[in-house]
Design an enzyme around this catalytic site. Structure first.
Site, PDB file in Angstrom:
ATOM      1  CB  CYS A 140     -10.050 -27.534  24.298  1.00  0.00           C
ATOM      2  SG  CYS A 140     -10.460 -26.292  23.064  1.00  0.00           S
ATOM      3  CB  CYS A 177      -9.639 -19.108  23.189  1.00  0.00           C
ATOM      4  SG  CYS A 177     -10.067 -20.063  24.638  1.00  0.00           S
ATOM      5  CB  THR A 231     -11.108 -25.298  18.093  1.00  0.00           C
ATOM      6  OG1 THR A 231      -9.828 -25.852  17.838  1.00  0.00           O
ATOM      7  CG2 THR A 231     -11.476 -25.529  19.548  1.00  0.00           C
ATOM      8  CD  GLU A 271     -10.132 -29.735  17.785  1.00  0.00           C
ATOM      9  OE1 GLU A 271     -10.272 -30.928  18.112  1.00  0.00           O
ATOM     10  OE2 GLU A 271      -9.950 -28.836  18.608  1.00  0.00           O
ATOM     11  CG  HIS A 290      -5.079 -19.347  19.438  1.00  0.00           C
ATOM     12  ND1 HIS A 290      -6.183 -19.144  20.229  1.00  0.00           N
ATOM     13  CD2 HIS A 290      -5.082 -20.672  19.152  1.00  0.00           C
ATOM     14  CE1 HIS A 290      -6.817 -20.280  20.404  1.00  0.00           C
ATOM     15  NE2 HIS A 290      -6.173 -21.233  19.768  1.00  0.00           N
ATOM     16  CE1 TYR A 331      -3.960 -22.725  21.888  1.00  0.00           C
ATOM     17  CE2 TYR A 331      -2.494 -24.615  21.851  1.00  0.00           C
ATOM     18  CZ  TYR A 331      -3.589 -23.953  21.356  1.00  0.00           C
ATOM     19  OH  TYR A 331      -4.308 -24.507  20.345  1.00  0.00           O
ATOM     20  CB  CYS A 366      -6.508 -23.305  27.943  1.00  0.00           C
ATOM     21  SG  CYS A 366      -5.576 -23.729  26.467  1.00  0.00           S
ATOM     22  CD  GLU A 411      -6.578 -27.424  20.981  1.00  0.00           C
ATOM     23  OE1 GLU A 411      -6.771 -27.841  22.133  1.00  0.00           O
ATOM     24  OE2 GLU A 411      -7.350 -26.663  20.383  1.00  0.00           O
TER      25      GLU A 411
END
Ligand code: SF4
Ligand code: FE
Length: 500
Positions: free
Chosen positions: A100, A104, A191, A256, A291, A295, A298, A442
């Protein structure tokens, strides 16, 4: 101005005051700290993407706010194609880092505040929009590395913010002066925060009138007095201290952190919501859909890395032609492309709000819900293909020990086209990606846990309309003239606002 990755590194290495803790110790320079460096390098990839040949078209966008080209991670979406470009860019960067890359949330926070403050302006609260646009210009001009902080510490989950025994387990406004506000509280699971320069803080839930001190959105630089960051631990994280180059996936990772605000002063020009509890629910909905859409990019990109690793290990083991292996890889491809397709659908079926574009909320929630399920399926498949070595492979330190090297080279080798080192490297990559936090944890909880999406499906789906369609086809009396209910987000908006 578009910054290079090197300029980003330079900027965060000179940050002095930020209080960042890793395993109990304060960190001086995140770019040199072995625990955080892999995260910083993954974050840096979002800057590099704006310059590298194969990604720069996706990595840049034109900003009408400053009349310049900007990094896409600071861009306000101006079309459905912009939204699709986001998903494509995220998939591409996942290929470059296999982790990650953490930028974002800040990107989605910018777009959320743009839309929310414009809705607030429509309802007569004009200051926020103007302030936000000024802030946006600063972010775009300086190409700031942003973290987005939404999830509060939350304390007792059944209690509202103002009912909590600790009144600041949700970030709370302590005091308002003519120059700014003082806030206390903590945001959890944030994050990439130690690799960022500024944090945008947003409320995490719809607030009621009693919770108006918690209806607050703002931004602060990371090195603001009273801000403390506690970086969380992850599976296999101590391998980073070994400084090897096989076992720890030493170049790219993500982190995180818990962000603590101890009576932090925020100047008024950086406050984008203050006590406007009626708008907190709208803000949360806009953010979470943005958000959830991302996903699809990514996680599909990370799945590509995982499928590639498993496919290569099958070759190293000489089993790539076995029909059950091929069938498993095919299934993993189907799961991956389904997540991506949903993210693209959420983009191209977007909704225009003012002069910006929001994602399609139904399809964005579908995207994230697929992501709560499919990565663990993919990991099951690739674990199966990789074989037991995934859990038992000797360390790189064994390979490097002259007393063992010869044995390991012989017994860990599969097909002669590949060396034992190749097999160990690929096994470690698969271990670190398919079993890591970004893919396994995640995917479930990031951008909202699975139940949150199911609530949205129920709210967004027009059951009444579907029933009328069925009644008509069944030859029953249908009262509907086939009009669907109004756009749910608009309805939500007016519903909440009229409660005030
Ligand atoms: Fe970006 Fe994906 Fe990481 Fe979220 S999980 S910050 S969308 S790379
Ligand atoms: Fe996330």
């Amino acid at each position: 101005v578009l910054r290079t990755g090197e300029q980003y590194l330079e900027s965060i290495s000179h940050r002095s005051k930020a209080e960042i803790f890793v395993m109990g110790k304060e960190v001086d320079d995140v770019t040199r700290n072995p625990f955080l460096k892999p995260s910083v390098m993954a974050f840096k990839a979002t800057y590099d993407a704006a310059w590298e040949e194969d990604s720069k078209d996706l990595g840049r966008a034109w900003s009408p706010f400053i009349n310049e080209e900007v990094n896409r991670f600071t861009h306000i979406h101006r079309s459905p194609e912009d939204l699709a470009a986001k998903v494509k860019l995220l998939r591409k960067i996942s290929h470059k880092v296999g982790a990650c890359f953490q930028r974002c949330v800040g990107f989605d926070a910018l777009n959320t505040l743009y839309i929310t403050t414009s809705i607030m302006a429509e309802k007569g609260r004009k200051d926020y929009y103007q302030r936000f646009v000024e802030y946006l210009k600063h972010v775009q001009k300086e190409d700031i590395a942003l973290a987005g902080a939404m999830t509060d510490a939350k304390g007792i989950r059944t209690l509202k913010p103002h009912e909590q025994p600790h009144p600041d387990v949700y970030v709370k406004v302590n005091e308002v002066t003519k120059d700014g506000i003082y806030v206390s509280g903590a945001k959890a699971n944030i994050t990439g925060v130690a690799a960022s320069e500024e944090i945008i803080v947003l409320p995490t839930r719809a607030m009621t009138k009693e919770d108006k001190d918690y209806a607050v959105a703002f931004s602060v630089p990371l090195d603001t007095e009273g801000v403390k960051i506690v970086v969380g631990r992850q599976l296999n994280d101590a391998r980073r201290f070994e400084e090897g180059d096989i076992d720890g996936l030493p170049y790219f990772y993500n982190h995180e952190g818990l962000v603590i605000f101890d009576n932090v002063f925020v100047p008024m020009e950086r406050v984008f919501m203050l006590g406007d509890w009626e708008f907190s629910g709208v803000l949360v909905e806009i953010f979470s859909a943005y958000h959830r859409q991302g996903y699809g990019g990514c996680k599909a990109g990370l799945a590509d890395v995982i499928i590639g690793s498993a496919s290569n290990l099958a070759k190293q083991n000489g089993v790539e032609k076995a029909s059950h292996i091929q069938d498993k890889l095919t299934e993993a491809v189907f799961l991956t492309e389904t997540m991506y397709a949903a993210g693209i659908a959420a983009s191209l079926n977007a909704v225009k709000v003012g002069d910006a574009w929001w994602v399609n909320p139904m399809h964005a929630n579908v995207t994230k819900h697929l992501v709560t399920r499919f990565p663990s399926e993919i990991t099951k498949i690739t674990t199966d293909i990789a074989g037991g070595m995934l859990g038992t492979a000797p360390s790189e330190w064994d390979l490097k020990n002259p007393k063992l090297r010869g044995y390991i080279e012989k017994y860990m080798q599969g097909m002669m086209d590949y060396s034992a080192e190749d097999r160990l490297r690929m096994t470690r990559l698969l271990e670190n990606t398919s079993l890591g936090v970004a893919f396994m944890i995640e995917s479930v909880h990031g951008a909202g846990s699975p139940a949150a999406q199911r609530i949205m499906f129920n709210r967004l789906y027009d059951f009444k309309y579907a029933e009328e369609v069925a009644k008509r086809l069944a030859g029953m009396k249908s009262e509907a003239n086939f009009t669907k209910k109004p756009e749910p987000w608009r309805e939500t908006d007016t519903e909440r606002v009229s409660e005030s």
